[in-house]
Design a protein around this motif. Structure first.
Motif, PDB file in Angstrom:
ATOM      1  N   GLY A  92       0.811  -1.218   0.000  1.00 13.63           N
ATOM      2  CA  GLY A  92       0.000   0.000   0.000  1.00 13.63           C
ATOM      3  C   GLY A  92       0.839   1.260   0.000  1.00 13.63           C
ATOM      4  O   GLY A  92       2.016   1.252   0.371  1.00 13.63           O
ATOM      5  N   SER A  98      -1.665   7.731  -3.985  1.00 12.90           N
ATOM      6  CA  SER A  98      -2.447   6.935  -3.030  1.00 12.90           C
ATOM      7  C   SER A  98      -2.297   7.515  -1.631  1.00 12.90           C
ATOM      8  O   SER A  98      -3.264   7.605  -0.865  1.00 12.90           O
ATOM      9  CB  SER A  98      -1.972   5.480  -3.075  1.00 12.90           C
ATOM     10  N   ARG A 102      -5.431   9.278   0.511  1.00 10.23           N
ATOM     11  CA  ARG A 102      -5.882   8.665   1.752  1.00 10.23           C
ATOM     12  C   ARG A 102      -5.719   9.624   2.926  1.00 10.23           C
ATOM     13  O   ARG A 102      -6.583   9.691   3.799  1.00 10.23           O
ATOM     14  CB  ARG A 102      -5.142   7.347   1.996  1.00 10.23           C
ATOM     15  N   GLU A 123       4.010  -0.673   3.457  1.00 12.85           N
ATOM     16  CA  GLU A 123       2.791  -1.261   4.006  1.00 12.85           C
ATOM     17  C   GLU A 123       2.510  -2.561   3.242  1.00 12.85           C
ATOM     18  O   GLU A 123       2.552  -2.570   2.006  1.00 12.85           O
ATOM     19  CB  GLU A 123       1.611  -0.302   3.806  1.00 12.85           C
ATOM     20  N   PHE A 125      -0.194  -6.019   3.358  1.00 12.96           N
ATOM     21  CA  PHE A 125      -1.376  -6.598   4.023  1.00 12.96           C
ATOM     22  C   PHE A 125      -1.822  -7.837   3.255  1.00 12.96           C
ATOM     23  O   PHE A 125      -1.566  -7.978   2.059  1.00 12.96           O
ATOM     24  CB  PHE A 125      -2.515  -5.563   4.111  1.00 12.96           C
ATOM     25  N   GLU A 152      -8.760  -1.073  -7.285  1.00 16.22           N
ATOM     26  CA  GLU A 152      -7.396  -0.522  -7.235  1.00 16.22           C
ATOM     27  C   GLU A 152      -6.588  -1.286  -8.285  1.00 16.22           C
ATOM     28  O   GLU A 152      -6.181  -2.429  -8.063  1.00 16.22           O
ATOM     29  CB  GLU A 152      -6.795  -0.643  -5.830  1.00 16.22           C
ATOM     30  N   GLU A 180     -12.101   1.463   5.476  1.00 17.78           N
ATOM     31  CA  GLU A 180     -10.731   1.904   5.804  1.00 17.78           C
ATOM     32  C   GLU A 180     -10.744   3.355   6.302  1.00 17.78           C
ATOM     33  O   GLU A 180     -10.032   3.712   7.247  1.00 17.78           O
ATOM     34  CB  GLU A 180      -9.848   1.788   4.562  1.00 17.78           C
ATOM     35  N   LEU A 187      -8.551  -1.946   8.356  1.00 19.44           N
ATOM     36  CA  LEU A 187      -7.990  -2.286   7.037  1.00 19.44           C
ATOM     37  C   LEU A 187      -8.269  -3.735   6.590  1.00 19.44           C
ATOM     38  O   LEU A 187      -8.703  -3.945   5.455  1.00 19.44           O
ATOM     39  CB  LEU A 187      -6.494  -1.989   6.966  1.00 19.44           C
ATOM     40  N   THR A 265      -1.601   0.907  -5.807  1.00 27.40           N
ATOM     41  CA  THR A 265      -2.331   1.607  -6.859  1.00 27.40           C
ATOM     42  C   THR A 265      -1.858   3.051  -7.040  1.00 27.40           C
ATOM     43  O   THR A 265      -1.551   3.742  -6.067  1.00 27.40           O
ATOM     44  CB  THR A 265      -3.858   1.603  -6.594  1.00 27.40           C
TER      45      THR A 265
HETATM   46  O1  DO4 Z   1      -3.386   1.752   3.232  1.00 30.20           O
HETATM   47  C1  DO4 Z   1      -4.238   1.323   2.581  1.00 30.20           C
HETATM   48  C2  DO4 Z   1      -4.121   0.498   1.381  1.00 30.20           C
HETATM   49  C3  DO4 Z   1      -3.325   1.150   0.295  1.00 30.20           C
HETATM   50  C4  DO4 Z   1      -3.390   0.415  -0.996  1.00 30.20           C
HETATM   51  O2  DO4 Z   1      -3.965  -0.648  -1.122  1.00 30.20           O
HETATM   52  C5  DO4 Z   1      -2.711   0.983  -2.166  1.00 30.20           C
HETATM   53  O3  DO4 Z   1      -2.087   2.044  -2.083  1.00 30.20           O
HETATM   54  O4  DO4 Z   1      -2.781   0.353  -3.224  1.00 30.20           O
END
Ligand code: DO4
Ligand code: MG
Length: 302
Positions: A92, A98, A102, A123, A125, A152, A180, A187, A265
């Motif tokens: 992320g 991005s 956010r 990041e 996940f 995304e 989110e 998340l 993304t």
């Molecule tokens: O922090 C949230 C997710 C960010 C993400 O999926 C991205 O930047 O693609």
């Protein structure tokens, strides 16, 4: 090599190679080699490259060929995701856009996304496994408790036995942005649900892709046949080399061969274009193809 997987009319899974507009069926049912990851396994056992093993099989293939353009549209046989991933991970805020979106969008502590964007540690996940994924023309999902779910559009890579990159595909990291946004600690719920990931249409082997850091990504959302959102990015905007993303992912966290890592993304969908049931999301990346998926509203019974 460009690999695809498809279901034949009898619902058996096949693996094919896209060449000159044709999909050459390279499955070897006698040897039980019927998926892309089966070929990865053969290459490992024979200490050869995946390209080598697949090229040899193409030369020997007695299997049928299909027109690729027809297969992209057809119901029978029909394309599915180009590999069945044992795990999918997302990265992320790897693009500045991005992080900015956010942070601007969040109630509460400002700047946490920018801090991640600037940090050495990316990041990362979890996004689930094959059962959470859709392939070409298979539905992506909107959770029952989300009113703002967005695609995304991302470049993803596939890991081999030694955590090396063995190929690339398109990943739609479908996300419930309102969940989110309510609290970043939510998340996992914004990221993991049925149809939270779309993969395809092809799995391009690492040796085949010209330059993964210079690829145009374009995305469209279609509603009743009209384009309601269009955006683009280029992978040259990604902040971290893929080896850095992998190094953090696998640190004290061994992942199985065939793990898909989505690289983040650079395309941000506007809230007016939040996904609705019946929409179609199209994502295109140079050399990989066009991934088209319909959108389905999940129900309490899903
Ligand atoms: O922090 C949230 C997710 C960010 C993400 O999926 C991205 O930047 O693609
Ligand atoms: Mg993402």
């Amino acid at each position: 090599m460009k690999l695809v997987q498809f279901y034949d009319v009898d619902e058996s899974v096949h693996v094919g190679v896209v060449q000159d507009g044709q999909v050459i069926d390279i499955s070897d049912r006698d040897q039980d080699i019927t998926t892309s990851l089966d070929f990865v396994d053969v290459a490992r056992r024979q200490r050869r490259t995946l390209d080598d093993v697949v090229a040899e099989r193409v030369a020997d293939a007695a299997g049928s060929a299909h027109d690729y353009a027809e297969l992209l549209e057809a119901d029978e046989p029909r394309l599915t995701m180009p590999l069945f991933p044992p795990q999918v991970w997302g990265c992320g805020v790897t693009y500045r856009r991005s992080a900015e979106f956010r942070d601007a969008d969040m109630e509460g502590p400002m700047g946490i996304y920018d801090k991640v964007y600037q940090s050495d540690r990316p990041e990362i996940f979890y996004k689930g496994d094959t059962q959470h994924c859709a392939g070409p023309n298979e539905p992506i999902g909107i959770r029952v408790d989300s009113a703002f779910t967005a695609p995304e559009p991302e470049l993803a890579y596939v890991l081999g036995y030694d955590n090396e990159i063995i190929g690339y595909t398109i990943c739609d990291d479908v996300s419930a942005w309102d969940i989110e946004r309510e609290n970043p600690l939510y998340l996992p719920q914004s990221k993991i649900f049925l149809g939270c990931t779309a993969l395809g249409p092809t799995f391009v082997t690492a040796g085949e892709l010209t330059d993964p850091y210079h690829l145009d990504i374009t995305a469209r959302i279609l509603r009743d046949g009209a384009v309601i959102f269009e955006g683009s990015a280029n992978t040259d905007q990604i902040r971290h080399p893929f080896e850095t993303l992998t190094a953090y992912l696998v640190r004290n966290n061994p992942v199985p061969v065939g793990t898909v890592v989505s690289t983040g993304t650079g395309i941000i969908v506007t809230e007016e274009a939040a996904l609705h049931a019946g929409d179609v999301v199209e994502i295109e990346i140079d050399e990989i193809g066009l991934l088209s998926t319909p959108v389905r509203q999940l129900t309490a019974d899903d």
